[in-house]
Enzyme design. Structure first.
Site, PDB file in Angstrom:
ATOM      1  N   SER A 112      53.694 -23.314  31.865  1.00 45.09           N
ATOM      2  CA  SER A 112      54.073 -24.027  32.563  1.00 45.09           C
ATOM      3  C   SER A 112      54.764 -25.515  31.677  1.00 45.09           C
ATOM      4  O   SER A 112      53.920 -26.523  32.265  1.00 45.09           O
ATOM      5  CB  SER A 112      54.252 -24.795  34.426  1.00 45.09           C
ATOM      6  OG  SER A 112      53.861 -23.777  34.749  1.00 45.09           O
ATOM      7  N   ARG A 164      45.229 -18.975  36.488  1.00 45.17           N
ATOM      8  CA  ARG A 164      44.788 -17.438  37.772  1.00 45.17           C
ATOM      9  C   ARG A 164      45.270 -16.059  36.650  1.00 45.17           C
ATOM     10  O   ARG A 164      46.881 -16.489  35.977  1.00 45.17           O
ATOM     11  CB  ARG A 164      45.413 -17.504  38.662  1.00 45.17           C
ATOM     12  CG  ARG A 164      45.275 -19.433  39.542  1.00 45.17           C
ATOM     13  CD  ARG A 164      46.180 -19.067  41.060  1.00 45.17           C
ATOM     14  NE  ARG A 164      47.456 -19.062  40.969  1.00 45.17           N
ATOM     15  CZ  ARG A 164      48.367 -18.826  41.516  1.00 45.17           C
ATOM     16  NH1 ARG A 164      48.239 -18.564  43.294  1.00 45.17           N
ATOM     17  NH2 ARG A 164      49.633 -18.520  41.231  1.00 45.17           N
ATOM     18  N   ASP A 208      57.023 -22.117  35.973  1.00 46.15           N
ATOM     19  CA  ASP A 208      56.860 -21.963  36.755  1.00 46.15           C
ATOM     20  C   ASP A 208      57.654 -22.861  37.996  1.00 46.15           C
ATOM     21  O   ASP A 208      58.582 -21.945  38.859  1.00 46.15           O
ATOM     22  CB  ASP A 208      55.957 -23.413  37.165  1.00 46.15           C
ATOM     23  CG  ASP A 208      55.328 -24.371  37.026  1.00 46.15           C
ATOM     24  OD1 ASP A 208      56.603 -24.970  36.012  1.00 46.15           O
ATOM     25  OD2 ASP A 208      55.235 -25.045  37.422  1.00 46.15           O
TER      26      ASP A 208
HETATM   27 MG    MG Z   1      52.029 -24.857  40.196  1.00 46.98          MG
END
Ligand code: MG
Ligand code: ADP
Length: 905
Positions: free
Chosen positions: A591, A527, A645
């Site tokens: 992440s 995103r 994250d």
């Molecule tokens: Mg996530």
């Protein structure tokens, strides 16, 4: 006595209501139809095999059987039987004598068949009403028929039989099941036709006349059983699957429910019976009584001068003189009137031809009514089955046994026809049971035997997933050790829990503000976000985001392609938001494990989860992003921070709750970060304050330290993954792998013949078909088994009811272990924080993100319970983070920007 279809539909409705009453906990005591649970939960599936014994007590004769069942795919079996007399002194003596006699006969049978040396399971057909609490236990409610043995009522008949058998040291027989004859019939037929889920007995009853019948005759002249949903059976614990219910429908109407349909003849017959007011439905159906009904009607007609010139013979006045066999014979229309004439003449009635025609007519009306009533009750059962299955149309099979059905010339045909008319939306097959209740008991035993063996195998497969508190404590301690290794300079390089410094040294203080871009890479979706943070009284965070797909070929292609794709997505987003010219500060949520030397530098240690792009490991991801932006040469960005994250999650929750110093992700992957004291972080200079450590605990166990709890399924999942040998803890705890573990277990159980009829379907072979979201659905408490089967169906897995129970159990074992392991890890973290602070009791908040945690029906609860159990001195609050990777990255960027500016000033 002629009943229209409307009346029959009405009877059907009354019987349906009575069944519901019998099933309900509060209504059962006053229900006439007792709906006794049989503890038979499964029908034969064709894989039964072995050698079984059965004894059959309570039918017309006492018998011993041996049944051999072969799993040759042809449903073949062999039956050998021997009859034994039931002497009067035995069936009216005392209990010990009766069971000794049964045991002696069985011993004799085993001797004749040369079976004495064998250890054999035995099924006990005992056709008297029993209250069962287990398959192999039944309390006799009352003797019926001609039995009246002292000291047996209200005791467990299986226990008594066992005791008698134990006296014979030379045989080894294990009584596995107590079976009612209706259930036996269903099981016998179920072996030949797997659709069979109803058993029906329409017995001829005792031969001989009525007066010879039992002192307390409530014989099982007619009865039915069927497979009911467990969730509707209040009297038995548990909601899963089905159980056979022995309706004991003969007592239907004992509360007056059928009084409007009972004729003066029914009343007279009842009054003259040995159990007035009892078994009223049976008295209208069972062959025990039909002859007597005919006699009463003929007697009245004669007295009124309608028959035999009004001359009543002594025979016609004698109870029991007309029997069912007479009725059957007289109804043989094909043979004209000769049978009728002969029978009436024997009764000294000197019939004319008109008399014969009239008598034949009476017989037909009486036996037709029996078939009609039986059909109505059966139709009620069929409708209930269909509604239970939520089907509009149903195909099913009814297994039938009983002399009336078998020997009467028209009975079967009439019954079938009426049933089909009453329930047009059921396609019913009527299957005659060939070798009766003896084989049925053996079948029940065979199924019980199969299930017990299967249960053992399933338990063995799932046993390694059950972790004791002690094991979990061990996991916690090992995690603690690994955390320390990761923090120490000498051990840090080789540590499996890498404890990566993030250079995030403070949580937000509320003064952050501005517009920021954020990227979120490493989860299910990639995103790009625009985050607007306001401070002061209008403190708020606004976010706009766009999701972009990352095709598999890019995830696993070259690093350049991956980063070019990312920059392409950013360009689309800036265009879309109309902010292409603004050089906004950007936080990059990435992440994966990164070794950071400052907040805006991160060297990828190694890919995890589904990523495997080349030429990235060992490189600085911020540099790679900058280069890709430069290559595109369209816009510029100020990359301020690279963020994990977990850290984003902690920061987002920290924005609301300053006590939040831990971030946890339970989504595709599994990871934790927490605020560690600088003095404990040996690889970063300085001893003041705190810094957030990204533990990367997913790598816990990569040195083999938890191999003792890894199962062969975990090893298979690992071997089939993108990074074999790595992230062992993550592979036992995170969303990306749980479904895969389940799939491996299902394959193994199928190979062992315990599931899906031993057939490994194409879909079960497909890696990844069993997504973790299906675990959530299957384990949802609100979901009926039928829906579990639908889910499996969607996955291309054709399951039986039993299969779906097992699948649910497997899912439960896997997700529970995941939550417990995750809890053990988190307990190590909170304990460490407590010791850092040097307090007896720690109050702390954990920010959590991840769909596994948020959507799985049990994961979060088990996780919390485990932490509570393993870290009792810590009071842990779990706070759900909303979009930690977006908002968190922006907050970290804002904080970094603020600190940077302060530094410059
Ligand atoms: Mg996530
Ligand atoms: P990520 O961890 O990828 O950032 P999420 O937190 O949304 O993103 O987690 C997605 C993962 O959660 C999926 O890969 C899947 O394994 C798991 N998942 C998806 N739906 C469910 C669900 N309904 N129940 C449990 N786990 C789910």
């Amino acid at each position: 006595m002629r009943l229209s279809d409307d009346v029959l539909l009405d009877v059907m409705a009354r019987f349906q209501a009575e069944m519901v009453k019998g099933l309900g906990r509060d209504t059962n005591p006053t229900a006439t139809v007792k709906m006794l649970p049989s503890f038979v939960r499964s029908l034969p599936d064709g894989s039964e095999k072995g050698d079984f014994l059965a004894v059959d007590l309570g039918g017309s004769q006492f018998r011993a059987h041996r049944v051999k069942v072969f799993d040759d795919g042809k449903q073949s079996s062999q039956l050998e039987s021997k009859f034994y007399p039931t002497p009067k002194e035995v069936i009216q003596g005392n209990g010990a004598e009766l069971f000794d006699y049964v045991a002696d006969c069985l011993l004799d049978f085993m001797e004749t068949k040369n079976l004495k040396h064998k250890k054999l399971p035995l099924g006990f057909t005992f056709s008297f009403p029993c209250k069962q609490t287990k398959l192999e236990e039944g309390i006799l409610l009352a003797w019926t028929k001609h039995f009246k043995v002292r000291g047996v009522q209200d005791t467990d008949v299986v226990g008594s039989l066992r005791k008698a058998l134990q006296k014979h040291k030379d045989i080894d027989v294990d009584v596995l099941a107590l079976v009612n004859d209706t259930v036996g019939t269903m099981m016998t037929c179920g072996y030949d036709d797997q659709r069979c889920e109803v058993g029906l007995i329409i017995a001829l009853g005792q031969t001989g006349n009525l007066s010879a019948l039992a002192p307390t005759c409530t014989g099982t002249g007619t009865n039915a059983c069927y497979m009911e949903e467990m969730r509707h059976i209040d009297l038995v614990e548990g909601d899963e699957g089905r159980m056979c219910i022995n309706t004991e429908w003969g007592a239907f109407g004992d509360d007056g429910a059928l009084d409007d349909l009972r004729t003066e003849f029914d009343r007279e017959l009842d009054l003259g019976s040995l159990n007035p007011g009892k078994q009223l439905f049976e008295k209208m159906i069972s062959s025990l009584y039909l002859g007597e009904l005919v006699r009463l009607i003929l007697l009245k007609m004669t007295k009124e001068g309608l028959l035999f010139n009004g001359k009543v013979s002594t025979a016609l006045l004698t109870k029991g003189k007309i029997e069912m066999k007479h009725v059957s014979a007289m109804e043989k229309y094909k043979e004209g009137l000769s049978n009728t004439k002969e029978i009436l003449t024997e009764l000294n009635l000197f019939p004319s031809e008109e008399d014969c025609i009239a008598v034949q007519h009476v017989c037909t009306i009486v036996s037709f009514r029996s078939a009609n009533l039986c059909a109505a009750a059966l139709a009620a059962i069929l409708t209930r089955l269909r509604e239970n299955k939520k089907l509009l149309r149903m195909r099913t099979t009814v297994g039938i046994d009983g002399g009336l059905y078998k020997t009467h010339p028209q009975y079967a045909k009439r019954l079938h026809k009426v049933v089909r008319r009453l329930v047009p939306n059921c396609d019913v097959r009527f299957l005659l049971s060939v070798s009766g209740s003896g084989k049925g008991a053996a079948m029940v035993t065979a199924v019980a035997y199969r299930l017990a063996a299967q249960r053992k195998q399933i338990n063995a497969a799932l046993a390694p997933f059950l972790l004791s508190l002690e094991t979990l404590r061990e996991v916690k301690n090992k995690m603690r050790t690994e955390l320390e290794y990761g923090l120490k300079r000498e051990t840090q390089a080789s540590a499996t829990v890498k404890m990566l410094p993030t250079y995030v040294c403070g949580t937000p203080d509320g003064t952050e503000k501005g517009k920021f871009l954020a990227l979120d890479l490493g989860g299910t979706n990639f995103r790009v976000l625009l985050v607007k943070i306001r401070s002061g009284r209008r403190r708020s965070v606004q976010m706009y985001n766009k999701i972009f797909a990352i095709p598999l070929e890019i995830m696993q292609g070259t690093g350049e392609e991956l980063f070019d794709h990312i920059v392409q997505c950013i360009a689309d987003f800036l265009e879309y938001m109309g902010i292409k010219g603004a050089r906004l500060p950007l936080g990059f949520t990435f992440s994966f494990p990164c070794r950071q030397a400052s907040i805006d530098k991160g060297t990828l240690v190694g890919w995890t989860k589904g990523f495997k792009a080349t030429d990235c490991e060992g490189e600085d991801v911020v540099d790679m992003l900058r280069e890709a932006i430069r290559r595109r040469n369209e816009f510029d960005l100020d990359i301020v921070a690279v963020v994990n994250d977990t850290v984003g999650t902690m920061m987002t929750c920290g924005y609301e709750d300053p006590n939040c110093e831990i971030g946890l992700i339970a989504g595709t992957g599994s990871n934790v970060c927490y605020m560690e004291d600088m003095k404990n972080i040996e690889i970063v200079e300085g001893n003041e304050g705190k810094m957030c450590i990204n533990t990367e605990w997913g790598g816990f166990g990569d040195n083999g330290c938890i191999d003792n709890i890894r199962t062969k399924y975990d090893k298979e999942v690992d071997e089939g993954s993108l990074n074999p040998g790595k992230q062992r803890y993550e592979k036992m705890t995170s969303g990306m792998y749980l479904g895969e573990i389940v799939r491996q277990i299902l394959i193994d159980l199928t190979k062992q013949g315990l599931l899906f009829r031993g057939q490994i379907s194409e879909s079960l072979r497909k890696r990844g078909i069993f997504e973790t979201k299906f675990l959530s659905q299957i384990e949802s408490d609100r979901l009926a088994l039928l829906q579990v089967r639908r889910i499996l169906q969607q996955l291309g897995l054709d399951s039986t009811c039993e299969d779906s129970i097992i699948v649910k159990e497997v899912c439960g074992a896997v997700s529970k272990r995941a939550a417990q392991l995750c809890g053990a890890g988190l307990a190590a973290i909170v304990e460490k924080k407590r010791e850092n602070r040097g307090v007896e009791h720690l109050q702390i908040t954990v920010g959590v993100d991840g769909t596994l945690y948020k959507l799985h029906p049990h994961f979060s609860r088990v996780l919390r319970e485990t932490v509570k159990e393993l870290a009792p001195q810590c009071d842990v609050t779990f706070m759900l983070s909303e979009d930690g990777s977006g908002k968190g990255a922006a907050l970290i960027t804002a904080v970094a920007k603020r600190l940077h500016n302060v530094g410059q000033k």
